[in-house]
Enzyme design. Structure first.
Site, short mmCIF file in Angstrom:
data_model
loop_
_atom_site.label_atom_id
_atom_site.label_comp_id
_atom_site.label_asym_id
_atom_site.label_seq_id
_atom_site.Cartn_x
_atom_site.Cartn_y
_atom_site.Cartn_z
N SER A 160 0.84 -1.21 0.00
CA SER A 160 0.00 0.00 0.00
C SER A 160 0.88 1.26 0.00
O SER A 160 2.06 1.19 0.32
CB SER A 160 -0.87 -0.01 1.26
OG SER A 160 -1.37 1.28 1.56
N TYR A 193 -3.59 -0.04 9.96
CA TYR A 193 -3.40 -0.42 8.55
C TYR A 193 -1.98 -0.09 8.10
O TYR A 193 -1.31 -0.91 7.46
CB TYR A 193 -4.42 0.33 7.72
CG TYR A 193 -4.47 0.00 6.25
CD1 TYR A 193 -3.82 0.80 5.31
CD2 TYR A 193 -5.19 -1.10 5.79
CE1 TYR A 193 -3.88 0.51 3.96
CE2 TYR A 193 -5.26 -1.39 4.43
CZ TYR A 193 -4.60 -0.58 3.53
OH TYR A 193 -4.66 -0.88 2.18
#
Ligand code: NAP
Ligand code: GCO
Length: 266
Positions: free
Chosen positions: A146, A159
């Site tokens: 990510s 996250y």
């Protein structure tokens, strides 16, 4: 180099959490490149939904219900796939969740849940498929990282911690199993239009774009959100023989976000 090096004929590819979204797009591209598609999702309803979507595309996928955080269930999944389909040549650790909560308001349980799905599960699934890859003499593991493998932002502490860890797990699998002709790389998508980011793109009551939507457009040189299809070529490359000497690399497919300070005031 031969163009055939980009093909996946005869390969068995497991893409986790691939009933829809990025996982589905990657699996679709792998099927196009000749691979046999295996996918799992967290419940039968999602697997059925995924199977219908694959069938619509003319893809004879094999779908299984499996929670990727459950080590026993994953071991059972891999055994079943090996019996029913074949030894897994390509693994894409795609399944993931996000919780957007200010850190001081996030419970430890919520933090742990994100870490469990986004970091522990790629460890669990990779650990289950590596022995078969060693026996076969080759393997490809692709971890879906990510922007948050490199950058932080408000409300995504769990996250970002998970995706940062996933970057280093990628490098460690590369280090530990490269000598078995196993390549482990990551793909770092930018901001992609999927159900996971739908809340960030919601139209405002006055019909204007979501503030975060406008923010991302200003931070992306391509001046657009990504589409899952933007990830298909990079994913095929990293699953193919064309990338046999690429290992431990995170390939960012972000329209240039990581290179760009952001649109300057006009
Ligand atoms: P998504 O639309 O939320 O799809 C994620 C899939 O994983 C869903 O099918 C989900 O099932 C499944 N899943 C969640 N927990 C699972 C579990 N424990 N076991 C099995 N399956 C599970 O997400 P996406 O946008 O396609 O993202 C896919 C991956 O790309 C994720 O790892 C995400 O972090 C990463 N990523 C996304 C973006 C983006 O902008 N969209 C950018 C960078 C990275 P449920 O529907 O039940 O949750
Ligand atoms: C968020 C988004 C991002 C994307 C992706 C960016 O809330 O910031 O969901 O985290 O999902 O990870 O690469």
């Amino acid at each position: 180099m031969k163009m055939n090096d980009f093909r996946l004929d005869g390969k068995v590819a497991l893409v986790t959490g691939a009933s829809y979204g990025i996982g589905f797009a990657i699996a679709e591209a792998y099927a196009e490149a000749g691979a046999t598609i295996v996918f799992n999702d967290i419940n039968q309803e999602l697997v059925d939904k995924g199977m219908a979507s694959y069938q619509e595309k003319g893809i004879a996928a094999h779908g299984y219900v499996c929670d990727v955080t459950d080590e026993q269930a994953v071991a059972g999944l891999v055994k079943k796939v090996e019996e029913e389909v074949g030894v897994i040549d390509i693994l894409v650790n795609n399944a993931g969740i996000i919780r957007r909560i200010p850190m001081t308001e996030m419970s430890a349980a919520e933090f742990r849940k994100v870490i469990d799905v986004d970091l522990n599960a790629p460890f669990i699934v990779s650990k289950a498929v590596i022995p078969g890859m060693i026996k076969k003499g080759h393997g490809k593991i692709i971890n879906i990282c990510s922007m948050m493998s490199e950058l932080g932002r408000e409300t995504v502490s769990a996250y970002a911690a998970a995706k940062g860890g996933l970057k280093m797990l990628t490098r460690n699998i590369c280090s530990e199993y490269g000598e078995h002709n196993i390549q482990c790389n990551g793909i770092g998508p930018g901001y992609i239009a999927t159900p996971q980011t739908a809340p960030l793109r919601e139209k405002q009551p006055d019909g204007s774009r979501h503030p975060f939507d406008q923010f991302i457009i200003s931070k992306t040189p391509a001046a657009r959100w990504g589409d899952p299809a933007d990830l298909q070529g990079p994913a095929v490359f990293l699953a193919s023989d064309a990338s046999n000497f690429v290992n431990g690399h995170i390939l960012y497919v972000d329209g240039g976000i990581l290179a760009y300070i952001g649109k300057q005031p006009q």
